[in-house]
Motif scaffolding. Structure first.
Motif, PDB file in Angstrom:
ATOM      1  N   ARG A 299       0.840  -1.200   0.000  1.00  0.00           N
ATOM      2  CA  ARG A 299       0.000   0.000   0.000  1.00  0.00           C
ATOM      3  C   ARG A 299       0.868   1.240   0.000  1.00  0.00           C
ATOM      4  N   ARG A 300       0.419   2.248  -0.671  1.00  0.00           N
ATOM      5  CA  ARG A 300       1.140   3.516  -0.675  1.00  0.00           C
ATOM      6  C   ARG A 300       0.743   4.307   0.564  1.00  0.00           C
ATOM      7  N   LEU A 301       1.737   4.846   1.247  1.00  0.00           N
ATOM      8  CA  LEU A 301       1.480   5.524   2.505  1.00  0.00           C
ATOM      9  C   LEU A 301       0.603   6.762   2.338  1.00  0.00           C
ATOM     10  N   GLU A 302       0.722   7.438   1.201  1.00  0.00           N
ATOM     11  CA  GLU A 302      -0.096   8.642   1.028  1.00  0.00           C
ATOM     12  C   GLU A 302      -1.575   8.321   0.834  1.00  0.00           C
ATOM     13  N   ARG A 303      -1.895   7.074   0.552  1.00  0.00           N
ATOM     14  CA  ARG A 303      -3.296   6.690   0.397  1.00  0.00           C
ATOM     15  C   ARG A 303      -3.883   6.117   1.680  1.00  0.00           C
ATOM     16  N   GLU A 304      -3.083   5.946   2.682  1.00  0.00           N
ATOM     17  CA  GLU A 304      -3.556   5.424   3.968  1.00  0.00           C
ATOM     18  C   GLU A 304      -4.229   6.531   4.763  1.00  0.00           C
ATOM     19  N   ASN A 305      -5.116   6.124   5.639  1.00  0.00           N
ATOM     20  CA  ASN A 305      -5.720   7.082   6.556  1.00  0.00           C
ATOM     21  C   ASN A 305      -4.660   7.555   7.546  1.00  0.00           C
ATOM     22  N   GLY A 306      -4.768   8.770   8.001  1.00  0.00           N
ATOM     23  CA  GLY A 306      -3.788   9.308   8.925  1.00  0.00           C
ATOM     24  C   GLY A 306      -3.918   8.755  10.324  1.00  0.00           C
TER      25      GLY A 306
END
Length: 63
Positions: free
Chosen positions: A48-55
Motif C-alpha cells: 500500500r502507498r502511505l499517502e493513500r492510507e488514513n492518517g
C-alpha cells in the motif's frame, strides 16, 4: 546486398564465436514455451502507498 542478422559492434569476432552465439540464441528461442500461461496472481498490488492510507490508526491496532 542484405544486412546480416548478427553484427559485431566492437572488436573482431571469429567465425567460431559467431557460430557459438548463434547456437546459444537459437537454443534459447526454441526452449521458450509456445504459449504464455494466463496470469493467476493477485489483481491488486500486495503493498500500500502511505499517502493513500488514513492518517489515524487506533491505539490497539497492530499494523
Amino acid at each position: 546486398m542484405t544486412t546480416p542478422d548478427i553484427r559485431v559492434e566492437k572488436g573482431n569476432a571469429e567465425p567460431e564465436e559467431v557460430a557459438a552465439i548463434t547456437a546459444i540464441l537459437l537454443a534459447r528461442a526454441a526452449a521458450r514455451p509456445a504459449e504464455t500461461p494466463a496470469h493467476r496472481g493477485r489483481v491488486r498490488a500486495g503493498w500500500r502507498r502511505l499517502e493513500r492510507e488514513n492518517g489515524f490508526r487506533a491505539p490497539h491496532s497492530w499494523r
